[in-house]
Write an enzyme that holds these catalytic residues in place. Sequence first.
Site, mmCIF file in Angstrom:
data_model
loop_
_atom_site.group_PDB
_atom_site.id
_atom_site.type_symbol
_atom_site.label_atom_id
_atom_site.label_comp_id
_atom_site.label_asym_id
_atom_site.label_seq_id
_atom_site.Cartn_x
_atom_site.Cartn_y
_atom_site.Cartn_z
ATOM 1 N N LYS A 53 -55.531 -15.964 -61.409
ATOM 2 C CA LYS A 53 -55.789 -15.582 -62.807
ATOM 3 C C LYS A 53 -57.064 -14.751 -62.911
ATOM 4 O O LYS A 53 -57.127 -13.766 -63.653
ATOM 5 C CB LYS A 53 -55.886 -16.845 -63.680
ATOM 6 C CG LYS A 53 -54.526 -17.471 -63.913
ATOM 7 C CD LYS A 53 -54.575 -18.906 -64.399
ATOM 8 C CE LYS A 53 -53.154 -19.477 -64.402
ATOM 9 N NZ LYS A 53 -53.086 -20.924 -64.581
ATOM 10 N N GLN A 97 -56.878 -25.570 -66.384
ATOM 11 C CA GLN A 97 -55.833 -25.623 -65.361
ATOM 12 C C GLN A 97 -55.265 -27.042 -65.263
ATOM 13 O O GLN A 97 -55.996 -28.007 -65.087
ATOM 14 C CB GLN A 97 -56.429 -25.184 -64.005
ATOM 15 C CG GLN A 97 -55.416 -25.073 -62.887
ATOM 16 C CD GLN A 97 -54.360 -23.998 -63.143
ATOM 17 O OE1 GLN A 97 -54.681 -22.879 -63.538
ATOM 18 N NE2 GLN A 97 -53.099 -24.346 -62.929
ATOM 19 N N ASP A 120 -52.604 -20.273 -73.418
ATOM 20 C CA ASP A 120 -51.478 -20.895 -72.706
ATOM 21 C C ASP A 120 -50.352 -21.258 -73.669
ATOM 22 O O ASP A 120 -49.222 -21.496 -73.243
ATOM 23 C CB ASP A 120 -51.966 -22.194 -72.025
ATOM 24 C CG ASP A 120 -51.951 -22.104 -70.514
ATOM 25 O OD1 ASP A 120 -51.328 -21.167 -69.979
ATOM 26 O OD2 ASP A 120 -52.551 -22.988 -69.871
#
Length: 284
Positions: A53, A97, A120
Amino acid sequence: MKANKIDGKALAAAVKAEAARQAAELKARGVTPCLAVVLVGEDPASQVYVRGKISDCAQCGIESRSIRLPETATQAELLDQVRALAADPAVHGILVQLPLPPRIDEKAVIEAIPPEKDVDGFSPVNVGRMQIGEPCYLPCTPAGCIRMIESTGTSIAGKRAVVIGRSNIVGKPAALLLLAKDATVTICHSRTQNLKEICASADILVAAVGKPGFVTADMVKPGAVVIDVGINRGADGKLRGDVDFDAAAEKAAWITPVPGGVGPMTRAMLMLNTVEAARRAARG
Ligand code: NDP
């Protein structure tokens, strides 16, 4: 192999180029999009994902912050970190994460991310907005699946779509997005009866099970579009999808490979969401 392969890498490159263009436009207006990625612990797979990322951000001209907390970090420490990023106007997107260590309440952490920075698309507000069709950040993996289906020129409207898997991050949102595109959607899960027959009726089949080779040729309708979300690492260290690729490719019209399919698209969609978050912040 009869099916055409849907090239996730090429599609992801195009999406990232789109994100880079938008990031450059924002920069010219004095706003540098910035993504903060928080990682707790040393999980090797999570470290690989986070590195990916950060490198995607660099490629797209998006600033990134990588925040590492030790495996021993408490929930309060993680929440403090997330709240600090939430309050920082230079940070447009926050990604924690997953998975988190079991003693940390994942739900509480996701809820601490303000909806406008939830790139997200996992927070309850974004999930709710998606459900009722309001503007929101779409979760990256399902949104990537839709782009991959559309890239084939297949019209989703009116098609019979079957999603195997009902997780909050893949199966359910994939089904909702297909419904929003006017597909007739069936969601299958571990308690589904006649799973093979249901899958074999699908014009569009999305597999998000987490079991290597789960989708066999008899579950694929001739001419179907098959999207393989699964990422399963075999004992040999190789990645395998949820679909028995070689056999399914004999029947499908279009199919995604693993690796090189949904994975790269997921990463690319995150870049697009981050740029969108910066644009919305700039609008105020
Ligand atoms: P989950 O384990 O959360 O969900 C798996 C789903 O599969 C569940 O709904 C489960 O049903 C269903 N399932 C399990 N066994 C069967 C069965 N025998 N028959 C029918 N359904 C079954 O996984 P995720 O949704 O998080 O991920 C799915 C896969 O996608 C994994 O391989 C994961 O690594 C991968 N993934 C890939 C991403 C990418 O970027 N490409 C991103 C995210 C995930 P039930 O609900 O009844 O238990």
